[in-house]
Design an enzyme around this catalytic site. Structure first.
Site, PDB file in Angstrom:
ATOM      1  N   CYS A  78       0.826  -1.255   0.041  1.00  0.00           N
ATOM      2  CA  CYS A  78      -0.001   0.044   0.109  1.00  0.00           C
ATOM      3  C   CYS A  78       1.008   1.308  -0.055  1.00  0.00           C
ATOM      4  O   CYS A  78       0.362   2.332  -0.440  1.00  0.00           O
ATOM      5  CB  CYS A  78      -0.960   0.069   1.250  1.00  0.00           C
ATOM      6  SG  CYS A  78      -2.567  -0.514   0.599  1.00  0.00           S
ATOM      7  N   LYS A 118       0.495   3.193  -3.206  1.00  0.00           N
ATOM      8  CA  LYS A 118      -0.779   3.548  -3.794  1.00  0.00           C
ATOM      9  C   LYS A 118      -0.586   5.054  -4.317  1.00  0.00           C
ATOM     10  O   LYS A 118       0.442   5.967  -3.815  1.00  0.00           O
ATOM     11  CB  LYS A 118      -1.849   3.847  -2.640  1.00  0.00           C
ATOM     12  CG  LYS A 118      -2.184   2.279  -2.161  1.00  0.00           C
ATOM     13  CD  LYS A 118      -3.339   2.605  -0.976  1.00  0.00           C
ATOM     14  CE  LYS A 118      -4.626   2.921  -1.765  1.00  0.00           C
ATOM     15  NZ  LYS A 118      -5.916   2.637  -0.838  1.00  0.00           N
ATOM     16  N   ASP A 156     -13.749   4.206  -1.911  1.00  0.00           N
ATOM     17  CA  ASP A 156     -13.342   4.289  -3.362  1.00  0.00           C
ATOM     18  C   ASP A 156     -13.072   3.152  -3.860  1.00  0.00           C
ATOM     19  O   ASP A 156     -12.591   2.778  -5.044  1.00  0.00           O
ATOM     20  CB  ASP A 156     -11.947   5.038  -3.412  1.00  0.00           C
ATOM     21  CG  ASP A 156     -10.719   4.460  -2.397  1.00  0.00           C
ATOM     22  OD1 ASP A 156     -10.870   3.064  -2.505  1.00  0.00           O
ATOM     23  OD2 ASP A 156      -9.942   5.493  -2.009  1.00  0.00           O
ATOM     24  N   ASP A 157     -13.583   1.853  -3.063  1.00  0.00           N
ATOM     25  CA  ASP A 157     -13.175   0.536  -3.946  1.00  0.00           C
ATOM     26  C   ASP A 157     -14.254  -0.430  -3.685  1.00  0.00           C
ATOM     27  O   ASP A 157     -13.734  -1.787  -3.574  1.00  0.00           O
ATOM     28  CB  ASP A 157     -11.890   0.070  -3.306  1.00  0.00           C
ATOM     29  CG  ASP A 157     -11.846   0.188  -1.774  1.00  0.00           C
ATOM     30  OD1 ASP A 157     -12.749   0.400  -1.044  1.00  0.00           O
ATOM     31  OD2 ASP A 157     -10.832  -0.512  -1.396  1.00  0.00           O
ATOM     32  N   HIS A 209      -6.512 -13.421 -14.700  1.00  0.00           N
ATOM     33  CA  HIS A 209      -5.835 -13.108 -15.950  1.00  0.00           C
ATOM     34  C   HIS A 209      -4.278 -12.747 -15.338  1.00  0.00           C
ATOM     35  O   HIS A 209      -3.769 -12.541 -14.453  1.00  0.00           O
ATOM     36  CB  HIS A 209      -6.417 -11.753 -16.404  1.00  0.00           C
ATOM     37  CG  HIS A 209      -5.471 -11.113 -17.391  1.00  0.00           C
ATOM     38  ND1 HIS A 209      -5.580 -11.698 -18.812  1.00  0.00           N
ATOM     39  CD2 HIS A 209      -4.530 -10.346 -17.509  1.00  0.00           C
ATOM     40  CE1 HIS A 209      -4.740 -11.226 -19.664  1.00  0.00           C
ATOM     41  NE2 HIS A 209      -4.224 -10.045 -18.792  1.00  0.00           N
ATOM     42  N   ASP A 218     -10.995  -1.100   7.027  1.00  0.00           N
ATOM     43  CA  ASP A 218      -9.919  -1.855   7.325  1.00  0.00           C
ATOM     44  C   ASP A 218      -8.762  -0.732   7.058  1.00  0.00           C
ATOM     45  O   ASP A 218      -8.860  -0.008   6.090  1.00  0.00           O
ATOM     46  CB  ASP A 218      -9.445  -3.047   6.397  1.00  0.00           C
ATOM     47  CG  ASP A 218      -9.820  -2.541   4.771  1.00  0.00           C
ATOM     48  OD1 ASP A 218     -10.241  -1.907   4.542  1.00  0.00           O
ATOM     49  OD2 ASP A 218      -8.836  -3.346   3.983  1.00  0.00           O
TER      50      ASP A 218
END
Length: 720
Positions: free
Chosen positions: A401, A404, A431-432, A522, A606
């Site tokens: 993180c 970021k 935001d996620d 992927h 979190d």
């Protein structure tokens, strides 16, 4: 077009962190083989240096002085370090087995796991004694014993040089600490028989001077909780018992299929075993053509030959060179106090000068690992675009993180997106994450990905999985399904398959334990490893969000802070290996049971890239409340406060600090409020925090009440 890096095509795995392998790691850092991936497997983050053990036992060195930090050494070498004890080799599959993780594939391997002085055939030894080797557990047990008060009684089994050194050192340190002590050295034959008469005589005199009672030609029938019961019926009282009688190989070598001599790996002069792709060195190896006693001097001198021959085997070029051991070597034997005995070619000298000589040699060896060379960074190209140096910064970009994009840049980009128009899609605060409604089913969806900051794909996959699950747990949802998005550094097809297998196996194990499945994904190749997961979860009731915190709620944190500063320090080679190990253990710990304990929280998140302060600020803004933090109540990872006090920061720290206006408290502990966390703890606003913390601690979490919601001033955070 950018010139691609040379693909990784061969795996070299060093099993054990013995003296030879430690030196190979250092040499590899100075001169790596392009295209080879290096791994070291060791039970712990450090490897004790046997030459300084008697000095530690006597109290001349502290515990840290004994250890080679393999985590720092692996970082210098560009190697991945796997903390675990190898339990076997599958030579057909070309895999090394380590309990608790997927097998580790290899093309070339080397074994340097030392020996054990355990005595499985002696009744009671396993229950009531500790072998002098491996050194790490013995050193820790002795450190605890000598720190006690009152009378002491010690028995050392094995009257060779190693046993005599330990007995003299134990007697010396117990006496100098003011403890009345009885120290016994017991051998079933003639003690010190490996020494020449003059040296043996001087060492016997030193034992007498230290008050050690020597028992020769004495058979031990049993080790008991109270000491030794002898074959003649007599007893020796002892509350600390150790064994230093001979060298025994580790048992798993018997199933390796390699040629062995008395259980030790038989090697040729090139240090290759009966399998030419597997080398062995140090005490676990037996030199078939030139047998020698088990001694660290041979392991040290084998290292350059091992390094050269490993490179030749990996590259397929060149003829391996032989190791030619000397016939005799200088023995420097500690005598308890700061005095030593030097023995070579029949000449025996003793006294303080010999100790100073020994100490100089030992310290010089350890300095090779304490002061690792600083490799100069590649110069920036010239000419270059304006602003390049400023954008690059003055230190490497952190992983996890810490890599970021700052909150302001992300929020600004998201603000340009139109609001959702579908009635079954609800964007949640933050935001996620989003809430999806399908019929009467509530489903939450989130995504996360991490830039790797450790070389081990298994550890990185566990961290990334726990990190991605954090949003699901924070919303009070049950994990359902995941797709993986993976980028690997350029590798051969075989190495790519090994790495993908490790990543997907590690991630799947954690997800399955939570009731979720990996359903696809992927993969691609790029400059470095990144691991991402998109997850769904199911909610039986409305999800817990950032909004909803109420005045009077306690603030509960489930994990300690500091992963950002610790991993930034690790990248710089400034973090101790045991600190890094503790941080990785915290980051790989799932929190499904913690989420269940906190399921009645009014608000929860979190703690990840924006730091504790940033994520608490998000709760306060979404809930329209203010909060107070109790700075001293916030749990910290080992080493985090020290490193913060040294000014070490993650690259995201300045942006995190700027994102929380009005919180300007200075100091090492306060700075950790802005430390970006990877796979950090849950932060809950919940009534009766103390009761929930008690339940969390009973479940093994280092949880704490760290503050409370105290008012209705949106976004305000105060420190008390």
């Amino acid at each position: 077009m950018k010139t691609p890096a040379l693909p990784l095509t061969r795996d070299l795995v060093l099993i054990g962190g013995g003296h030879s392998h430690a030196l190979v790691l250092r040499m590899w850092g100075m001169d790596p083989l392009p295209g080879a991936r290096l791994t070291v497997i060791n039970p712990g983050p450090t490897a004790p240096y046997s030459g300084m053990l008697p000095g530690f036992v006597a109290g001349h060195y502290d515990r840290d002085a004994l250890d080679i930090d393999l985590v720092q050494l692996a970082r210098f070498a560009g190697a991945r370090v796997i903390l675990g004890a190898a339990s076997g080799i599958d030579r057909t599959a070309r895999e090394i087995h380590v309990p608790g993780r997927p097998p580790v594939g290899y093309d070339v391997a080397s074994i340097d796991i030392g020996i054990t002085s355990a005595m499985p055939a002696l009744p009671g030894f396993a229950e009531h004694a500790i072998p002098a080797k491996p050194l790490g557990p013995f050193a820790e047990a002795w450190d605890r014993y000598r720190a006690k008060d009152g009378p002491a009684s010690v028995a050392v089994i094995g009257g060779g040089v190693a046993g005599a050194e330990l007995a003299a050192a134990m007697a010396f340190t117990l006496r100098t600490r003011g403890r009345a002590a009885q120290v016994h050295l017991v051998d079933n034959g003639t003690a010190l028989s490996a020494l020449r008469p003059q040296a043996a005589s001087k060492l016997r005199a030193a034992l007498t001077a230290q008050g050690v009672t020597l028992h020769e030609h004495t058979e031990i029938a049993e080790v008991t909780a109270d000491g030794l019961r002898l074959a003649n019926g007599h007893e020796i009282d002892a509350s600390f018992i150790t064994g230093a009688a001979g060298a025994r190989p580790h048992g798993w070598l018997e199933t390796s299929g390699l040629a062995l001599t008395d259980g030790f790996v038989t090697v040729s002069p090139t240090l290759q075993s009966s399998d030419p792709d597997i080398f062995a060195t140090g005490d676990c190896a037996h030199m078939a053509e030139t047998p020698r006693p088990k001694a660290g001097v041979y392991a040290v001198r084998q290292a350059p030959v091992l390094f050269d021959n490993l490179r030749k085997r990996l590259s397929g070029e060149g003829t391996p060179r032989p190791y030619r051991p000397q016939r005799d070597y200088l023995k420097l034997i500690s005598l308890g106090e700061k005095s030593a005995l030097a023995d070579r070619f029949g000449l025996a000298l003793s006294g303080p000068a010999m100790w100073r000589w020994k100490d100089h040699i030992d310290q010089k060896f350890m300095e090779r690992f304490r002061d690792l060379p600083q490799m100069a960074p590649q110069p920036l190209p010239s000419p270059r675009a304006a602003g390049s140096r400023e954008a690059l910064g003055d230190k490497p970009m952190c992983g996890g993180c810490g890599a970021k994009v700052g909150r302001d840049a992300l929020s600004a980009a998201l603000s340009h997106l139109p609001a959702p128009v579908r009635s079954d899609v609800t964007a949640l605060p933050g935001d996620d994450a989003a809430l999806l409604l399908t019929g009467g089913t509530r489903q939450v969806m989130t995504t996360d990905h991490l830039r790797a900051f450790v070389e081990d794909p298994v550890i990185m996959a566990r961290i990334a999985t726990v990190h991605a699950l954090g949003d699901i747990w924070a919303m009070g949802a049950a994990p359902q399904a995941a797709t993986a998005s993976l980028t690997l550094p350029r590798t051969s097809e075989e190495l790519a398959q090994r790495t993908l297998t490790e990543i997907l196996t590690a991630a799947s194990e954690i997800l399955r334990d939570t009731g979720a499945e990996i359903v696809g994904g992927h993969s691609s190749m790029g400059d470095e490893m990144t691991i991402g997961l998109t997850l769904t979860g199911l909610c039986e009731r409305d999800p817990i969000t950032l909004g909803g915190a109420q005045i009077g709620d306690d603030l509960v944190l489930t994990k300690p802070l500091g992963s950002g500063v610790l991993m930034a320090a690790e990248m710089q080679g400034a973090a101790r290996g045991d600190w890094v190990s503790a941080a990785l253990a915290s980051m790989t710990r799932p929190q499904d049971d913690a989420a269940k304990i906190l399921q009645d929280a009014h608000a929860m998140t979190d703690v990840t890239g924006f730091g504790l302060a940033g994520h608490l600020h998000g709760i306060c803004m979404a809930s329209g409340v203010s909060a107070e933090l109790h700075l001293d109540a916030i749990p910290l990872l080992p080493g985090a406060l020290q490193l913060s006090g040294q000014g070490i920061r993650s690259t995201l720290y300045p942006k995190n600090r700027d994102a929380v206006p009005g919180l300007r408290l200075e100091g090492a502990r306060a700075d950790l409020l802005f430390d970006p966390q990877t796979a950090g703890g849950l932060l809950a606003a919940i009534p009766d925090g103390a009761a929930h913390v008690a339940e969390l601690r009973a479940a093994g979490y280092e949880a704490a009440v760290i503050g409370r919601i105290d008012g209705d001033w949106p976004g305000q955070i105060s420190i008390v």
